[in-house]
Enzyme design. Structure first.
Site, short mmCIF file in Angstrom:
data_model
loop_
_atom_site.label_atom_id
_atom_site.label_comp_id
_atom_site.label_asym_id
_atom_site.label_seq_id
_atom_site.Cartn_x
_atom_site.Cartn_y
_atom_site.Cartn_z
N GLU A 150 165.88 1.88 -32.58
CA GLU A 150 164.83 1.68 -33.56
C GLU A 150 163.83 2.84 -33.56
O GLU A 150 163.55 3.45 -32.53
CB GLU A 150 164.11 0.35 -33.29
CG GLU A 150 165.06 -0.81 -33.55
CD GLU A 150 164.42 -2.18 -33.42
OE1 GLU A 150 164.79 -3.06 -34.21
OE2 GLU A 150 163.56 -2.37 -32.55
N CYS B 31 157.30 6.90 -34.01
CA CYS B 31 157.65 6.48 -32.65
C CYS B 31 159.17 6.58 -32.54
O CYS B 31 159.91 5.91 -33.26
CB CYS B 31 157.15 5.04 -32.45
SG CYS B 31 157.47 4.40 -30.82
N CYS C 8 167.31 0.82 -21.98
CA CYS C 8 166.50 1.51 -20.96
C CYS C 8 166.84 0.91 -19.61
O CYS C 8 167.00 -0.30 -19.48
CB CYS C 8 165.01 1.33 -21.25
SG CYS C 8 163.97 2.25 -20.08
N CYS D 156 161.14 -2.71 -17.41
CA CYS D 156 159.78 -3.24 -17.31
C CYS D 156 159.78 -4.69 -17.79
O CYS D 156 160.41 -5.02 -18.79
CB CYS D 156 158.81 -2.40 -18.13
SG CYS D 156 158.74 -0.70 -17.57
N CYS E 88 158.74 -5.65 -21.53
CA CYS E 88 159.29 -4.82 -22.59
C CYS E 88 160.62 -5.36 -23.07
O CYS E 88 161.54 -5.57 -22.27
CB CYS E 88 159.45 -3.39 -22.07
SG CYS E 88 160.35 -2.33 -23.21
N CYS F 168 154.33 -2.44 -30.31
CA CYS F 168 154.65 -1.92 -28.99
C CYS F 168 155.39 -2.93 -28.13
O CYS F 168 154.99 -4.08 -28.05
CB CYS F 168 153.35 -1.58 -28.30
SG CYS F 168 153.26 0.11 -27.91
S1 SF4 Z 1 158.39 0.09 -21.26
FE1 SF4 Z 1 160.49 -0.46 -21.90
S2 SF4 Z 1 161.36 1.40 -22.75
FE2 SF4 Z 1 159.52 2.01 -21.58
S3 SF4 Z 1 160.30 2.50 -19.51
FE3 SF4 Z 1 159.73 0.32 -19.46
S4 SF4 Z 1 161.64 -0.78 -19.97
FE4 SF4 Z 1 161.92 1.37 -20.58
#
Ligand code: SF4
Length: 359
Positions: free
Chosen positions: A72, A85, A92, A96, A99, A327
């Site tokens: 995206e 963005c 990823c 996190c 996220c 976000c």
């Molecule tokens: S916030 Fe999301 S995209 Fe960014 S490093 Fe952490 S898991 Fe990866």
């Protein structure tokens, strides 16, 4: 290919500034060169799976990058700028907790071409839609804050950044291109040497015990190391501050004690003080996270403590909420090769009491 250097400049302008998709259309290149190029290379836009436009003007594209993966890209218009963005990976691996991308796991790094193709497509689509004249730009800022940890795809990232900065391509200033990292310390040092642009660091917690849970990369590069890397980065950075991102999670990292700890961390006296701005991000909840958004009053209380302590602190406006473009909401489609979503389902929500490790 044995061609003169200025041919490369012409090619760059055709592709990136004029949005040409066909070598045959490049009228100031010799016909023989156009044919040679067509035999060796291709200009291939990323297929658009969906394009969504929010009521606030935010645009979100889902681009197909093959093998069941899609990434995206989000355009955020404001009065004085247009920010894109951009994603750097399909998924990823950092994982996190707050996220949506992290919960989807990781499939693969994007290529330099795939990173730039997001900018190329967005710029030329927006120019056409907004009826901009040649030379006018729709996108004035790029933030590498989409899906993925850009510094874990370093070799593809840096050439892409250089094209963004190149006057014959997008001509963006270093101050208007931001790499956002969760804190890959060795690569922060390399970026400082290879292509210093503005830097944002996803901090999200003022103490290691909590950050270990929220941003698992912290176990490898704890906060003290990260702060030192920020200070080294600032020696070459185009801006004289680091932006710290802090996602506000109800009851997890948003108490007044956390605010004071954060203040003490970045505002300490002496050589460890990190010149910075704080960007508080209201959490955008998604079901698998098990986390909640901090109430507005709590966010404002938190911000006031930081501001009273002398820190420039902003609360990010939530944009594109109605199209899940805000976000931490970017999810795309990821053929997870890491079983992240299964692992994360088993994790409890961390609430680390502020106590001895902090003071
Ligand atoms: S916030 Fe999301 S995209 Fe960014 S490093 Fe952490 S898991 Fe990866």
């Amino acid at each position: 290919m044995g061609e003169k250097r200025f041919r490369a400049t012409q090619l760059f302008r055709w592709i990136h500034q004029r949005g040409a998709q066909d070598f045959a259309a490049m009228s100031d290149l010799a016909k023989s060169l156009r044919e040679k190029l067509a035999g060796k290379a291709e200009i291939r836009p990323l297929p658009i799976v969906t394009e969504q436009i929010s009521t606030d003007g935010t645009v979100k594209w889902l681009f197909d990058v093959g093998a069941g993966n899609a990434v995206e890209t989000v355009f955020i218009p404001e009065d004085d700028r247009g920010t894109l963005c951009v994603s750097s990976q399909a998924g990823c691996a950092v994982g996190c907790r707050f996220c949506s991308t992290g919960h989807q796991g990781f499939s693969r790094n994007l290529t330099t071409g795939e990173i730039l193709a997001q900018l190329w497509m967005a710029e030329h689509k927006l120019r056409a839609r907004l009826g901009l004249k040649p030379g006018e730009r729709a996108i004035t800022n790029v933030v590498m804050m989409g899906m993925g940890e850009p510094l874990q795809n370093y070799n593809a990232l840096v050439p892409a950044l250089r094209v963004m900065l190149d006057d014959h391509a997008y001509g963006l200033s270093r101050r208007r291109v931001t790499v956002s990292t969760s804190g890959v310390v060795p690569m922060m040092d390399r970026l400082r040497e290879d292509c210093p642009v503005a830097l944002a660091v996803s901090l999200h917690a003022p103490i290691d015990a909590l950050r270990d849970d929220l941003v698992p990369l912290n176990r490898k590069y704890p906060i003290a190391e990260l702060m030192q890397a920020c200070l080294r980065y600032l020696e070459a950075a185009p801006r004289d501050f680091i932006t710290f991102e802090y996602c506000m999670l109800d009851g997890v990292n948003d108490t007044e004690d956390h605010a004071r700890a954060l203040l003490a961390l970045v505002n300490g006296r002496g050589p460890n003080r990190v010149p910075c701005k704080l960007n508080l991000i209201p959490f955008n909840p998604f079901p698998a996270s098990g986390l909640l958004r901090s109430p507005r009053e709590q966010v404002m209380r938190f911000a006031k403590i930081l501001q009273d302590g002398g820190l420039v602190t902003t609360v990010r406006k939530t944009r594109g909420d109605d199209i899940d473009a805000a976000c931490g909401q970017l999810a795309g489609e990821v053929q997870d090769r890491t079983r992240a979503s299964e692992r994360m389902k088993r994790l409890p929500v961390p609430i680390v009491p502020l106590g001895s490790p902090l003071r």
